[in-house]
Scaffold this active site. Structure first.
Site, PDB file in Angstrom:
ATOM      1  N   ARG A  29       0.721  -1.214  -0.044  1.00 63.01           N
ATOM      2  CA  ARG A  29       0.038   0.018   0.043  1.00 63.01           C
ATOM      3  C   ARG A  29       0.899   1.121   0.131  1.00 63.01           C
ATOM      4  O   ARG A  29       1.830   1.280   1.006  1.00 63.01           O
ATOM      5  CB  ARG A  29      -0.801  -0.023   1.312  1.00 63.01           C
ATOM      6  CG  ARG A  29      -1.616   1.195   1.450  1.00 63.01           C
ATOM      7  CD  ARG A  29      -2.664   1.606   0.456  1.00 63.01           C
ATOM      8  NE  ARG A  29      -3.406   2.998   0.842  1.00 63.01           N
ATOM      9  CZ  ARG A  29      -4.333   3.072   1.499  1.00 63.01           C
ATOM     10  NH1 ARG A  29      -4.954   2.058   2.102  1.00 63.01           N
ATOM     11  NH2 ARG A  29      -5.037   4.262   1.516  1.00 63.01           N
ATOM     12  N   ARG A  58      -5.321   1.589  -4.739  1.00 62.18           N
ATOM     13  CA  ARG A  58      -4.589   0.884  -3.787  1.00 62.18           C
ATOM     14  C   ARG A  58      -4.582  -0.539  -3.827  1.00 62.18           C
ATOM     15  O   ARG A  58      -5.758  -1.291  -4.192  1.00 62.18           O
ATOM     16  CB  ARG A  58      -5.094   1.403  -2.286  1.00 62.18           C
ATOM     17  CG  ARG A  58      -6.320   0.827  -2.189  1.00 62.18           C
ATOM     18  CD  ARG A  58      -7.299   1.985  -1.105  1.00 62.18           C
ATOM     19  NE  ARG A  58      -7.595   3.018  -1.946  1.00 62.18           N
ATOM     20  CZ  ARG A  58      -8.466   4.020  -1.660  1.00 62.18           C
ATOM     21  NH1 ARG A  58      -8.930   4.068  -0.365  1.00 62.18           N
ATOM     22  NH2 ARG A  58      -8.846   5.040  -2.353  1.00 62.18           N
ATOM     23  N   ASP A  62      -6.950  -1.633   1.381  1.00 58.37           N
ATOM     24  CA  ASP A  62      -7.202  -0.557   2.255  1.00 58.37           C
ATOM     25  C   ASP A  62      -8.132  -1.347   3.192  1.00 58.37           C
ATOM     26  O   ASP A  62      -8.791  -2.054   2.996  1.00 58.37           O
ATOM     27  CB  ASP A  62      -8.101   0.230   1.343  1.00 58.37           C
ATOM     28  CG  ASP A  62      -8.742   1.524   2.239  1.00 58.37           C
ATOM     29  OD1 ASP A  62      -7.893   1.808   3.289  1.00 58.37           O
ATOM     30  OD2 ASP A  62      -9.633   2.083   1.931  1.00 58.37           O
ATOM     31  N   ASP A  65     -10.066  -0.421   6.993  1.00 58.17           N
ATOM     32  CA  ASP A  65     -10.546   0.595   7.776  1.00 58.17           C
ATOM     33  C   ASP A  65     -11.620   0.146   9.118  1.00 58.17           C
ATOM     34  O   ASP A  65     -12.311  -0.773   8.797  1.00 58.17           O
ATOM     35  CB  ASP A  65     -11.584   1.488   7.051  1.00 58.17           C
ATOM     36  CG  ASP A  65     -10.709   2.548   6.001  1.00 58.17           C
ATOM     37  OD1 ASP A  65      -9.770   3.016   6.621  1.00 58.17           O
ATOM     38  OD2 ASP A  65     -11.259   2.448   4.944  1.00 58.17           O
TER      39      ASP A  65
END
Length: 272
Positions: free
Chosen positions: A202, A211, A214, A216
Site C-alpha cells: 500500500r 490501492r 485498504d 478501515d
C-alpha cells in the site's frame, strides 16, 4: 453483561518488584478478580462447563504469579488479565486487582495496588482493493488479521465488485467486511492494520486513489472515538454503499452509536 463471579484477596507468594531483593526473596500479593460471564445456562443446568471454574482460575493465578517475574505491578496485572481472557471459555471481561502489602517505599503504608479492566472487543473492518490480484490481497488480509496476537476473525462477508468512490477515474474495487474479536485497543489495532497494508504494498500517495489494500475500522464495540488519525465509527461509513452492502451481510442489525440507525436502515437510505 452484569453477571459476575468474584474472587477476593487470593494470597500468592511471588517475586515481582523493581528491587533485586524483591525478585530474589519474594513477598505476599493479594489478588482479586471480577469475572464477567453469562451465568444463565449454568444456573439453569447446574453444569460447571457452562460457567467459569473459579477454583481452576485461582490455581492458574497462583501458578502464573509464581512462575513469572515482573518489575512492575502494571505488567503483572496486564499479562495475567490477558492470559485469563485467552484461556478461559465464556469469560468476556475481567476486573483484576493486584495488591502489594507493605511495599518497600520507605514509609508506613498498608498496601499498594494496581486495578485494571480488560475485555474482548468486537470490531468490524472494511477491506478494499483495486490493484493487481484484488482477491488475493483481500484473502491475505483476512489471514493476516486472524494471525494477529489476541485476535480472531469471526465472520467474513462475500466480496463485492464496486465502482470507485471519490476519485472515479480508476479501476473498480473488490470490497468486503469482516467481524473480529480482539484484546487490542483501537490505536494498537490501527497500527496493526497499517502494517498489513504496507506488507501488501500500500502506498498513500493520492487521497481516494488506487490501492493494493485498504483496511478501515468501521465499528469498535459501541465506542465513539476521535483522535488525530482515527475516527470511530468511521466518519463516512453511513454514506458508503460499498461498506454498507458487505457489512449488512454479516451484521444487518448492528446499530450506529451516533446516528442510532441499523446497518440495514443506513443501507436503505443510501440506496434511495
Amino acid at each position: 453483561m452484569t453477571d459476575k463471579i468474584k474472587i477476593k484477596d487470593l494470597e500468592v507468594y511471588a517475586r515481582h518488584g523493581v528491587f533485586p531483593e524483591e525478585n530474589k526473596l519474594g513477598q505476599k500479593f493479594l489478588i482479586s478478580a471480577a469475572l464477567s460471564v453469562n451465568t444463565r445456562k449454568a444456573g439453569k443446568t447446574d453444569d460447571l462447563a457452562s460457567s467459569v471454574d473459579y477454583g481452576g482460575i485461582c490455581r492458574f493465578i497462583d501458578s502464573y504469579m509464581k512462575t513469572h517475574t515482573y518489575k512492575l505491578l502494571e505488567r503483572a496485572a496486564e499479562e495475567l488479565a490477558r492470559e485469563l481472557l485467552l484461556r478461559t471459555a465464556h469469560l468476556e471481561k475481567i476486573a483484576l486487582e493486584i495488591k502489594k502489602p507493605w511495599a518497600p517505599v520507605g514509609l508506613p503504608l498498608k498496601t499498594v495496588s494496581v486495578k485494571i479492566k480488560r475485555r474482548w472487543h468486537t470490531v468490524y473492518i472494511a477491506l478494499g482493493s483495486n490493484i493487481g490480484e484484488r482477491k488475493s490481497y483481500l484473502d491475505g488480509a483476512v489471514r493476516a488479521l486472524n494471525q494477529l496476537d489476541d485476535t480472531e476473525v469471526i465472520k467474513v462477508s462475500s466480496y463485492f465488485e464496486t465502482a470507485p468512490y471519490g476519485m472515479t477515474e480508476q479501476a473498480d474495487f473488490l470490497n468486503a467486511c469482516l467481524m473480529l474479536r480482539t484484546l487490542s485497543e483501537p490505536q494498537e489495532l490501527l497500527e496493526a492494520l497499517m502494517e498489513i497494508e504496507q506488507a501488501a504494498g500500500r502506498e498513500r500517495t493520492v487521497h481516494w486513489g488506487p490501492r493494493t489494500l485498504d483496511l478501515d475500522i468501521i465499528f469498535y464495540d459501541d465506542r465513539i472515538l476521535e483522535t488525530e488519525n482515527l475516527c470511530i465509527p468511521h466518519v463516512e461509513m453511513h454514506k458508503r454503499q460499498f461498506v454498507l452492502e458487505p457489512l449488512h451481510e454479516i451484521a444487518p442489525y448492528k446499530r450506529h452509536p451516533v446516528y442510532g440507525k441499523t446497518v440495514r436502515e443506513m443501507l436503505a437510505d443510501v440506496q434511495e
